[in-house]
Design an enzyme around this catalytic site. Structure first.
Site, mmCIF file in Angstrom:
data_model
loop_
_atom_site.group_PDB
_atom_site.id
_atom_site.type_symbol
_atom_site.label_atom_id
_atom_site.label_comp_id
_atom_site.label_asym_id
_atom_site.label_seq_id
_atom_site.Cartn_x
_atom_site.Cartn_y
_atom_site.Cartn_z
ATOM 1 N N ARG A 140 1.553 2.553 3.351
ATOM 2 C CA ARG A 140 0.025 3.448 3.101
ATOM 3 C C ARG A 140 -0.615 3.709 4.390
ATOM 4 N NH1 ARG A 140 -4.455 0.226 -0.684
ATOM 5 N NH2 ARG A 140 -4.035 -1.551 0.950
ATOM 6 N N GLU A 317 -9.776 -10.536 -9.805
ATOM 7 C CA GLU A 317 -10.197 -9.478 -8.998
ATOM 8 C C GLU A 317 -11.215 -8.543 -9.885
ATOM 9 O OE1 GLU A 317 -7.622 -7.897 -6.219
ATOM 10 O OE2 GLU A 317 -8.070 -5.695 -6.778
#
Ligand code: 3EB
Length: 325
Positions: A140, A317
């Site tokens: 990425r 999360e």
């Protein structure tokens, strides 16, 4: 105008920009329903599945480039892709991200404000002994570097596990929106994390503030966890991790933190909508549900998903969106 909802409005499919289905298996993104749809293997009980849909004002055009399915409406772009084999994924992630970032350039939607990444076996190791999430971060980061992204151009993001299907990802980008990256002064910017968390730091902003002329602002809050500075706090303790995560989001949206970026007014946890909560251990779901029910507005949709998270010691999360007044 980009409004998401957790269920497809079948009467309005002509104005759907894109969709992500959290389902029982994973599928290559496709245009079978007239808009790009990515299916992520994220639930084991069909009753837990749902589809998140982004709606558009106007006519939508779509296409596919090297497996990256996309749609755009003159103001917003949605792109979705899947990498079949998530092991040793760095090169495949770099390539798929490069295709997607290339599309944002050639189509003229360069202000990428939100991304989601769903990674099978996220805490497993690849053939070189590197954690798959860290391998993903390398690919990425290379793609963003190839396109000369600065830190303040990185999108808000989520990077969590998937139950199968390699790596699925999608992005939302704008053509002419004003977008401002928001960091959290309780947390080190993820793109500055030290090397002990992996050879490439994670490429994402804590939130993006996205304003269209006359339309007010959205704040896209990244997946947020029990991380203070760069360290995981309260390892092994679900209620405390959940509380710390909420404190992080509360602080991120506070007037003091937004003012650092010349943004106002401050927002509150009660302003958060389209909330997704990722919980690593199934047995923690009820505790997290109770805490979230107290913290968030009854008007907010909250989806809970039992998935792995990018650090082995993170248990929860949370992400969401603040809509314009
Ligand atoms: C953290 O604060 C938790 O790699 O895209 C949160 C959101 C996290 C996005 C990503 C990772 C990502 O570091 C992990």
């Amino acid at each position: 105008m980009l409004i998401s909802s957790f269920q497809p409005d079948s009467a309005a499919t002509s104005t759907v920009l894109g969709a992500v289905t959290y389902g029982l298996d994973s599928r290559d993104p496709h245009l079978a329903h007239g808009f790009p749809e990515l299916t992520v293997h994220a639930v084991t009980d069909p009753a837990d599945g749902f589809t998140e849909v982004w709606h558009s004002d106007g006519p939508v055009e779509h296409g596919t480039l090297d497996g990256v399915v996309h749609a755009y409406d003159g103001e917003n772009l949605f792109c979705a892709a899947r990498i079949d084999d998530g092991n040793d994924c760095m090169e495949a992630v770099r390539a798929a991200y490069t295709t997607a970032l290339g599309l944002t350039r050639t189509l003229g939607y360069e202000r990428i404000f939100r991304m989601w990444n769903f990674i099978e076996n996220i805490n497993g190791t690849n053939s070189k002994g590197l954690e798959i999430y860290q391998d993903f971060c390398q690919g990425r980061s290379q793609a963003f570097r190839e396109f000369a992204f600065t830190d303040s151009q990185l999108p808000a993001a989520t990077g969590v596990g998937a139950l199968g299907g390699g790596i699925g990802f999608c992005l939302l980008a704008g053509r002419s929106v004003r977008r401002v990256n928001v960091e959290n002064s309780r947390q080190m910017p993820a793109w500055r994390y030290p090397e002990r968390y992996g050879p490439s730091s994670p490429s994402f902003a804590r939130a993006t503030y996205v304003a269209s002329p006359n339309r007010g602002a959205f704040i896209y809050v990244s997946g947020t966890a029990s991380v203070v500075g760069h360290e995981t706090v309260h390892p092994g303790h679900i209620a405390d991790q959940c509380g710390e995560t909420l404190t992080n989001i509360e602080h991120l949206l506070s007037s003091g933190n937004l003012a650092v970026h010349d943004l106002r007014p401050g927002r509150r946890l009660e302003d958060l909508r389209d909330i997704k909560v990722y919980v690593r251990r199934r047995q923690d779901l009820h505790t997290v549900r109770e805490i979230c029910a107290k913290a968030f507005s009854p008007a907010a949709d909250i989806a809970f998903l039992n998935l792995d998270l990018c650090r082995a010691d993170l248990l929860v999360e949370i992400e969401g969106v603040v809509f314009p007044e």
